[in-house]
Design an enzyme around this catalytic site. Structure first.
Site, PDB file in Angstrom:
ATOM      1  N   ASP A 197      22.316   8.790   3.859  1.00  0.00           N
ATOM      2  CA  ASP A 197      22.032   7.538   3.158  1.00  0.00           C
ATOM      3  C   ASP A 197      20.516   7.476   3.039  1.00  0.00           C
ATOM      4  O   ASP A 197      19.808   7.344   4.043  1.00  0.00           O
ATOM      5  CB  ASP A 197      22.589   6.376   4.007  1.00  0.00           C
ATOM      6  CG  ASP A 197      22.296   5.008   3.406  1.00  0.00           C
ATOM      7  OD1 ASP A 197      21.438   4.912   2.512  1.00  0.00           O
ATOM      8  OD2 ASP A 197      22.924   4.036   3.865  1.00  0.00           O
ATOM      9  N   TYR A 238      20.550   1.029  16.497  1.00  0.00           N
ATOM     10  CA  TYR A 238      21.368   0.969  15.288  1.00  0.00           C
ATOM     11  C   TYR A 238      20.514   1.022  14.035  1.00  0.00           C
ATOM     12  O   TYR A 238      19.586   0.250  13.872  1.00  0.00           O
ATOM     13  CB  TYR A 238      22.196  -0.328  15.265  1.00  0.00           C
ATOM     14  CG  TYR A 238      23.036  -0.421  14.029  1.00  0.00           C
ATOM     15  CD1 TYR A 238      24.168   0.376  13.894  1.00  0.00           C
ATOM     16  CD2 TYR A 238      22.675  -1.240  12.972  1.00  0.00           C
ATOM     17  CE1 TYR A 238      24.931   0.333  12.749  1.00  0.00           C
ATOM     18  CE2 TYR A 238      23.439  -1.285  11.808  1.00  0.00           C
ATOM     19  CZ  TYR A 238      24.558  -0.496  11.713  1.00  0.00           C
ATOM     20  OH  TYR A 238      25.311  -0.523  10.558  1.00  0.00           O
ATOM     21  N   LYS A 267      25.715   3.371  10.065  1.00  0.00           N
ATOM     22  CA  LYS A 267      26.824   4.122  10.679  1.00  0.00           C
ATOM     23  C   LYS A 267      26.734   5.596  10.301  1.00  0.00           C
ATOM     24  O   LYS A 267      25.918   5.988   9.471  1.00  0.00           O
ATOM     25  CB  LYS A 267      28.163   3.512  10.254  1.00  0.00           C
ATOM     26  CG  LYS A 267      28.669   2.479  11.236  1.00  0.00           C
ATOM     27  CD  LYS A 267      29.142   3.124  12.552  1.00  0.00           C
ATOM     28  CE  LYS A 267      29.549   2.050  13.545  1.00  0.00           C
ATOM     29  NZ  LYS A 267      29.630   2.529  14.917  1.00  0.00           N
TER      30      LYS A 267
HETATM   31  P1  13P Z   1      25.636   2.080   6.210  1.00  0.00           P
HETATM   32  O1  13P Z   1      25.822   2.788   7.520  1.00  0.00           O
HETATM   33  O2  13P Z   1      26.659   2.477   5.199  1.00  0.00           O
HETATM   34  O3  13P Z   1      24.245   2.230   5.712  1.00  0.00           O
HETATM   35  O4  13P Z   1      25.896   0.537   6.448  1.00  0.00           O
HETATM   36  C1  13P Z   1      25.048  -0.129   7.301  1.00  0.00           C
HETATM   37  C2  13P Z   1      25.425  -1.527   7.571  1.00  0.00           C
HETATM   38  O5  13P Z   1      24.901  -2.076   8.499  1.00  0.00           O
HETATM   39  C3  13P Z   1      26.408  -2.242   6.763  1.00  0.00           C
HETATM   40  O6  13P Z   1      26.508  -3.584   7.161  1.00  0.00           O
HETATM   41  P1  13P Z   2      18.551  -6.341   7.321  1.00  0.00           P
HETATM   42  O1  13P Z   2      17.823  -6.615   8.608  1.00  0.00           O
HETATM   43  O2  13P Z   2      17.770  -5.595   6.318  1.00  0.00           O
HETATM   44  O3  13P Z   2      19.176  -7.596   6.764  1.00  0.00           O
HETATM   45  O4  13P Z   2      19.726  -5.346   7.713  1.00  0.00           O
HETATM   46  C1  13P Z   2      20.914  -5.797   8.216  1.00  0.00           C
HETATM   47  C2  13P Z   2      21.839  -4.669   8.134  1.00  0.00           C
HETATM   48  O5  13P Z   2      22.306  -4.325   7.098  1.00  0.00           O
HETATM   49  C3  13P Z   2      22.119  -3.981   9.361  1.00  0.00           C
HETATM   50  O6  13P Z   2      22.497  -2.722   9.029  1.00  0.00           O
HETATM   51 MG    MG Z   3      23.082   2.052   4.117  1.00  0.00          MG
HETATM   52 MG    MG Z   4      26.960   4.352   4.382  1.00  0.00          MG
END
Ligand code: 13P
Ligand code: 13P
Ligand code: MG
Ligand code: MG
Length: 382
Positions: free
Chosen positions: A12, A230, A233
């Site tokens: 990603d 984190y 994923k």
């Molecule tokens: P991805 O792992 O697909 O980037 O998604 C991250 C996420 O936090 C979705 O809420």
């Molecule tokens: P932001 O802190 O950019 O809103 O990210 C939240 C999120 O998607 C966690 O993956």
């Molecule tokens: Mg993503």
């Molecule tokens: Mg993804």
């Protein structure tokens, strides 16, 4: 006889308007880089696609697994793609790129990879599964069903070539140094299930036929293990060979019809159903999900890819999707409660501990009597 390698390497590197979809210009850029890879004879053939916000590079070559040139081609595509994504201020540009210095292999650098090497059969049908908003253990259940469940794969019962069963290689993905274990099915089926039911820890890495023929492989790269926190994923991919002494393509796809619960979804912190979807629905929007998987079928032919066919683009999976959507709605009603929100140990690497830290030192030993506390306060004020 020259052996063909299929390398699926994904990352990603930025997505449109949230964690939704890989922008077209990034896909175009990746195709241009892959074409250059063909011209430079690094790879034979390629197909570029996306699973939601994950850019997927499907490549064929004769160079074997963990080949430095092939991995570097993928890594450079991700690095240069990230630069373009940053210039356009695309959301989460470079999300999965955790190191910018290439050291021979993409492993441990953020991108995920699954590779398989084999002598091509007279006809070589394969499927590449690509999932978004979930983790490698999401394939445990379908991989088990494909190779060990006769209620899914009829061939285990009626085809003498499958009747002996399969060998599963399991990885403990929480170990710093990769640790593996082999288990033979059907003989060790109950032991196998005892492990792979723990989808966050014991993950099916590879599956072999009893004569040593490789038939399935899953990417097991863990992003938060590499990043320490984190950031997204692991959104895993898997390669599965089908037919002629292996489960038929229809048996392989049948394994995805439950639709089973997986970890991921919003902020990588929620359980939800894994929806098998067509490419046109390969984008996660509602609560950043629900988690979904696409399946592209190819024929591998003298090191080249013929296809793809979009295998979940079939009305026969509508009933699975409908069931999944009902499960999605039911799970969502739980809001911040388990088991929709993941178990505490899965939340350790998310932002939840930062919130909990503030509450931790407010715990006191002994009971709290609010009525008495208010009475005492008002009496002392009088
Ligand atoms: P991805 O792992 O697909 O980037 O998604 C991250 C996420 O936090 C979705 O809420
Ligand atoms: P932001 O802190 O950019 O809103 O990210 C939240 C999120 O998607 C966690 O993956
Ligand atoms: Mg993503
Ligand atoms: Mg993804």
């Amino acid at each position: 006889m020259v052996e063909t390698t299929i390398s699926v390497i994904k990352a990603d590197i930025g997505s449109l308007a949230g964690h939704v979809i890989v922008p077209d210009f990034i896909m175009e850029f990746a195709r241009k880089k892959m074409k250059e890879g063909v011209e430079k004879k690094i790879i034979n053939d390629f197909y570029v696609t996306h699973a939601g916000d994950d850019l997927e590079l499907i490549m064929t070559h004769f160079k074997g697994e963990n080949n430095e040139e092939v991995h570097k081609l993928a890594f450079d595509t991700f690095m240069e793609g990230t630069k373009i994504a940053r210039e356009k201020k695309i959301y989460a540009a470079g999300q999965d790129i955790l190191s910018d210095t290439f050291s021979g292999n993409v492993k441990g650098m953020g991108p995920g990879s699954a590779e398989m090497t084999f002598e091509e059969r007279k006809s070589e049908p394969i499927v590449v599964f690509m999932a978004d908003k979930t983790e490698p253990g999401a394939y445990n259940l379908p991989m088990f069903r494909i190779y060990a469940d006769p209620f899914c794969t009829a061939g285990l019962v009626i085809d003498p070539n499958l009747h002996d069963g399969f060998i599963f290689v399991i990885q403990d993905i929480l170990k710093e140094i990769p640790c593996y274990l082999e288990m033979s099915c059907p003989e060790e089926m109950y032991d196998l299930l005892a492990l792979i039911g723990s989808t966050g820890r014991y993950v099916i890495k590879k599956v072999y036929r009893k004569d040593g023929m490789i038939t399935g492989v899953v990417s097991t790269d863990k992003l938060h293990k590499i990043a320490g926190k984190y950031i997204g994923k692991d959104d895993p991919v898997a390669i599965v060979r089908a037919h002629s002494g292996l489960p038929a393509m229809g048996e392989v796809l049948e394994a995805f019809t439950i639709p089973h619960m997986v970890s991921g979804w919003m902020r990588g912190s929620h359980a939800g159903p894994l929806l098998p979807v067509a490419l046109k629905d390969s984008k996660c929007t509602r609560f950043d999900g629900p988690p979904r998987v696409i399946a592209l079928g190819f024929q591998v032919s003298n090191g080249m890819l013929v296809g793809p066919v979009d295998l979940f683009d079939d009305v026969a999976f509508d009933i699975t999707r409908q069931k999944g959507l009902e499960a999605m709605e039911y799970m969502r009603r739980h809001g911040p409660f388990m088991p929709h929100r993941l178990h505490t140990e899965d939340m350790e690497y998310t932002t939840l501990p930062l919130v909990l830290e503030k509450c931790a030192n407010r715990f006191i030993e002994g009971e709290i009597d609010i009525a008495k506390k208010i009475k005492d306060t008002s009496e002392s004020a009088e």
